[in-house]
Design an enzyme around this catalytic site. Structure first.
Site, PDB file in Angstrom:
ATOM      1  N   GLU A 229     -19.614 -10.273  -1.600  1.00  0.00           N
ATOM      2  CA  GLU A 229     -18.256 -10.366  -2.169  1.00  0.00           C
ATOM      3  C   GLU A 229     -18.429 -10.304  -3.683  1.00  0.00           C
ATOM      4  O   GLU A 229     -18.815 -11.298  -4.308  1.00  0.00           O
ATOM      5  CB  GLU A 229     -17.594 -11.693  -1.763  1.00  0.00           C
ATOM      6  CG  GLU A 229     -17.356 -11.832  -0.275  1.00  0.00           C
ATOM      7  CD  GLU A 229     -16.217 -10.970   0.254  1.00  0.00           C
ATOM      8  OE1 GLU A 229     -15.485 -10.368  -0.556  1.00  0.00           O
ATOM      9  OE2 GLU A 229     -16.082 -10.898   1.485  1.00  0.00           O
ATOM     10  N   CYS A 263     -11.660 -12.706  -9.264  1.00  0.00           N
ATOM     11  CA  CYS A 263     -12.309 -11.434  -8.923  1.00  0.00           C
ATOM     12  C   CYS A 263     -11.318 -10.309  -8.674  1.00  0.00           C
ATOM     13  O   CYS A 263     -11.525  -9.186  -9.125  1.00  0.00           O
ATOM     14  CB  CYS A 263     -13.208 -11.615  -7.711  1.00  0.00           C
ATOM     15  SG  CYS A 263     -12.366 -12.343  -6.306  1.00  0.00           S
TER      16      CYS A 263
HETATM   17  P1  NAD Z   1     -23.235 -14.220 -11.108  1.00  0.00           P
HETATM   18  O1  NAD Z   1     -23.581 -13.054 -10.278  1.00  0.00           O
HETATM   19  O2  NAD Z   1     -23.805 -14.314 -12.462  1.00  0.00           O
HETATM   20  O3  NAD Z   1     -23.673 -15.582 -10.364  1.00  0.00           O
HETATM   21  C1  NAD Z   1     -23.213 -15.918  -9.074  1.00  0.00           C
HETATM   22  C2  NAD Z   1     -24.211 -16.855  -8.416  1.00  0.00           C
HETATM   23  O4  NAD Z   1     -25.433 -16.156  -8.197  1.00  0.00           O
HETATM   24  C3  NAD Z   1     -24.577 -18.078  -9.248  1.00  0.00           C
HETATM   25  O5  NAD Z   1     -24.686 -19.185  -8.390  1.00  0.00           O
HETATM   26  C4  NAD Z   1     -25.917 -17.692  -9.838  1.00  0.00           C
HETATM   27  O6  NAD Z   1     -26.739 -18.788 -10.160  1.00  0.00           O
HETATM   28  C5  NAD Z   1     -26.526 -16.917  -8.696  1.00  0.00           C
HETATM   29  N1  NAD Z   1     -27.593 -15.966  -9.078  1.00  0.00           N
HETATM   30  C6  NAD Z   1     -27.753 -15.327 -10.280  1.00  0.00           C
HETATM   31  N2  NAD Z   1     -28.851 -14.517 -10.225  1.00  0.00           N
HETATM   32  C7  NAD Z   1     -29.352 -14.639  -8.977  1.00  0.00           C
HETATM   33  C8  NAD Z   1     -30.469 -14.026  -8.290  1.00  0.00           C
HETATM   34  N3  NAD Z   1     -31.258 -13.138  -8.890  1.00  0.00           N
HETATM   35  N4  NAD Z   1     -30.698 -14.368  -7.000  1.00  0.00           N
HETATM   36  C9  NAD Z   1     -29.884 -15.238  -6.370  1.00  0.00           C
HETATM   37  N5  NAD Z   1     -28.832 -15.865  -6.957  1.00  0.00           N
HETATM   38  C10 NAD Z   1     -28.556 -15.551  -8.242  1.00  0.00           C
HETATM   39  O7  NAD Z   1     -21.649 -14.295 -11.150  1.00  0.00           O
HETATM   40  P2  NAD Z   1     -20.737 -15.354 -11.955  1.00  0.00           P
HETATM   41  O8  NAD Z   1     -20.681 -14.984 -13.380  1.00  0.00           O
HETATM   42  O9  NAD Z   1     -21.139 -16.731 -11.577  1.00  0.00           O
HETATM   43  O10 NAD Z   1     -19.305 -15.107 -11.263  1.00  0.00           O
HETATM   44  C11 NAD Z   1     -18.381 -14.149 -11.666  1.00  0.00           C
HETATM   45  C12 NAD Z   1     -18.434 -12.941 -10.729  1.00  0.00           C
HETATM   46  O11 NAD Z   1     -18.127 -13.328  -9.381  1.00  0.00           O
HETATM   47  C13 NAD Z   1     -17.375 -11.922 -11.098  1.00  0.00           C
HETATM   48  O12 NAD Z   1     -17.959 -10.638 -11.028  1.00  0.00           O
HETATM   49  C14 NAD Z   1     -16.324 -12.079 -10.013  1.00  0.00           C
HETATM   50  O13 NAD Z   1     -15.537 -10.939  -9.789  1.00  0.00           O
HETATM   51  C15 NAD Z   1     -17.192 -12.409  -8.825  1.00  0.00           C
HETATM   52  N6  NAD Z   1     -16.414 -13.038  -7.748  1.00  0.00           N
HETATM   53  C16 NAD Z   1     -16.214 -12.325  -6.603  1.00  0.00           C
HETATM   54  C17 NAD Z   1     -15.448 -12.878  -5.579  1.00  0.00           C
HETATM   55  C18 NAD Z   1     -15.171 -12.095  -4.313  1.00  0.00           C
HETATM   56  O14 NAD Z   1     -14.795 -12.716  -3.325  1.00  0.00           O
HETATM   57  N7  NAD Z   1     -15.310 -10.781  -4.306  1.00  0.00           N
HETATM   58  C19 NAD Z   1     -14.921 -14.159  -5.710  1.00  0.00           C
HETATM   59  C20 NAD Z   1     -15.172 -14.859  -6.886  1.00  0.00           C
HETATM   60  C21 NAD Z   1     -15.923 -14.285  -7.902  1.00  0.00           C
END
Ligand code: NAD
Length: 457
Positions: A229, A263
């Site tokens: 997602e 998102c």
């Molecule tokens: P991010 O990808 O930076 O981090 C998300 C999560 O992934 C965090 O818990 C982070 O610690 C973890 N993470 C980071 N690198 C990782 C790796 N290499 N391996 C495993 N885990 C890792 O995103 P963010 O800045 O926290 O959130 C914002 C993003 O989330 C936006 O792009 C938004 O659109 C998206 N989002 C999508 C949905 C959906 O349902 N489509 C819902 C909410 C947010």
């Protein structure tokens, strides 16, 4: 000992707590414990798991005001919206419990006088669930809730931006569910990376497209099923038959709720040329009446961003647009007189497709607005993005809406004020927004594997 420092973005990043980062050994031990627990959880059966989920909803009901206050403080979501985040998450947890029994029934595919064929769904086992910070409770509910009812055991990593919310959730869930069924690990991306590289059977990830791609790469050689997602840059097309007063408030809410950190928020506004000036002036009036301030304050409409790093990224994206010729109609800078991650609600015109605010996901209170003359051009602009999560079409014509919806490259399309976010639907996108399918039967299919049972009668 390494710690996550939790800060309040409304109050100049004042420290509000600390949470110990999980070590590699702790992550390994939790995965091992999850494997020891998974059979008992599966054998408990769907009815009992659903009953436990209902109990969990009741337990969260008792804690909901405290949780909403924490979300406002730690994440910066205005308190009124934080209460909605909790209510909304609870609605989904309850829906998973209500529908699970029906979903888990075997499907009869053939019956003759000699044979019976059925398809059964079985849980994967250990699900690694990873969430971002933007809806601290809703993200947890969506990524973990249906997994649990389905019979997967969960290891959850909340975002490093909201570790106190993560702790709060862990304390409530572990009061109700048997030990080992739901465990949390704490830390930044490196801890998530350790987790997904362990012996897990399913990875459910919500977050950015960039991180999703890394996780998919790590999972692919092991054929671990992933559910993604990811980010979005939803278009909103306003046709000439709209009543601007009716749709403008909705457009504002959609883009600026949670300080633009959603998102599937409407991130690119595409308006018919005959309504362009009217839409602009109506949005400017709405923005002028909104209050930016401390998220814990009951009268705040727009809080801060979650963190300084998000603020800096937003500044870079807006500076790029201005350097390439965009015009700021309102906002376009940090809020003066406020200390924290505050950015003024911003409307930008003269936007072109080479600008970062058009090409990238903009996660903040900034709305680019462009005009179109023909329906074909509007659709082309709407689809002119790597993302394909939500899309919004404003028209009174059912025929036009259906024609346009069929051509939009998005997983979810809404007309006027009808929200596609509903427990009966899936949430998920096309293209680089992932392709994950959460909720209802669609989510259940995503979180289980299917087995054909062909037997003698
Ligand atoms: P991010 O990808 O930076 O981090 C998300 C999560 O992934 C965090 O818990 C982070 O610690 C973890 N993470 C980071 N690198 C990782 C790796 N290499 N391996 C495993 N885990 C890792 O995103 P963010 O800045 O926290 O959130 C914002 C993003 O989330 C936006 O792009 C938004 O659109 C998206 N989002 C999508 C949905 C959906 O349902 N489509 C819902 C909410 C947010």
């Amino acid at each position: 000992m390494s710690e996550l420092i939790s800060t309040n973005p409304s109050k100049n990043y004042e420290v509000i707590g600390k949470v110990k980062v999980s070590t590699k050994q702790e992550v390994i031990d939790k995965v091992a414990k999850a494997h020891r627990t998974k059979k008992t959880w599966q054998q408990l059966g769907v009815t009992k798991r659903a009953q436990l989920m209902q109990k969990l909803v009741i337990e969260f009901e008792k804690a909901k005001e405290a949780l909403a206050k924490l979300i406002a403080k730690e994440m910066g979501m205005p308190i009124i919206q934080a209460r909605e985040d909790v209510e909304f998450g609870l609605e989904y947890l309850a829906s998973y419990a209500d529908s699970a029994e029906k979903q888990q029934k075997p499907i009869l595919t053939l019956e003759t006088d000699k044979e019976i064929h059925t398809v059964v769904h079985e849980p994967y086992g250990v699900a690694a669930c990873i969430a971002p910070w933007n809806f601290p409770f809703g993200n947890f509910a969506w990524v973990c809730g249906q997994n649990l009812v389905t019979g997967n055991v969960v290891i959850f990593k909340h975002s490093e931006e909201t570790p106190l919310c993560g702790k709060f959730i862990e304390d409530v869930v572990t009061k109700i569910l048997p030990s080992g069924v739901f465990q949390e690990v704490y830390g930044a991306g490196n801890v998530g990376e350790i987790l997904i590289n362990q012996d897990v059977n399913l990875i459910c990830f919500t977050g950015s497209t960039k991180t999703g791609a890394k996780i998919n790469q790590a999972a692919a050689p092991r054929f671990i099923r992933t559910s993604m997602e990811l980010g979005g840059s939803a278009p909103g097309i306003v046709f000439e038959d709209c009543d601007v007063d009716e749709v403008a408030e909705h457009i504002f809410e959609n883009r600026f709720i949670n300080c633009g950190q959603m998102c599937d928020a409407l991130k690119r506004l595409i308006v018919h040329e005959s309504k362009f000036e009217e839409v602009k002036s109506t949005l400017l009036k709405i923005i002028a009446n909104k209050k930016v301030g401390d998220a814990s304050n009951e009268t705040t409409d727009i809080g801060p961003l979650v963190a300084e790093r998000q603020l800096k990224l937003l500044e870079e994206q807006v500076a790029d647009a201005v350097a390439k010729g965009a015009k700021i109609l309102v906002g376009g800078k940090r809020s003066s007189g406020l200390q924290g991650a505050y950015y003024e609600p911003t409307l930008i015109e003269d936007v072109t497709k080479d600008m970062r605010i058009w090409q990238e996901e903009v996660f903040g209170p900034v709305l680019p607005i462009v005009s179109f003359d023909t329906q074909e051009k509007a659709i082309r602009m709407a689809n002119d993005t790597q993302y394909g999560l939500g899309a919004y079409v404003f028209t009174k014509s059912k025929k036009r809406f259906e024609e346009v919806a069929a051509q939009l490259e998005s997983g979810m399309v809404s007309q006027n004020n009808v929200s596609y976010v509903n427990t009966c639907n899936f949430f998920g996108g096309y293209k680089m927004s992932g392709g994950g399918r959460e909720h209802a039967q669609f989510g259940f299919d995503e979180l289980t594997q299917t087995k054909v049972i062909a037997e003698e009668k």
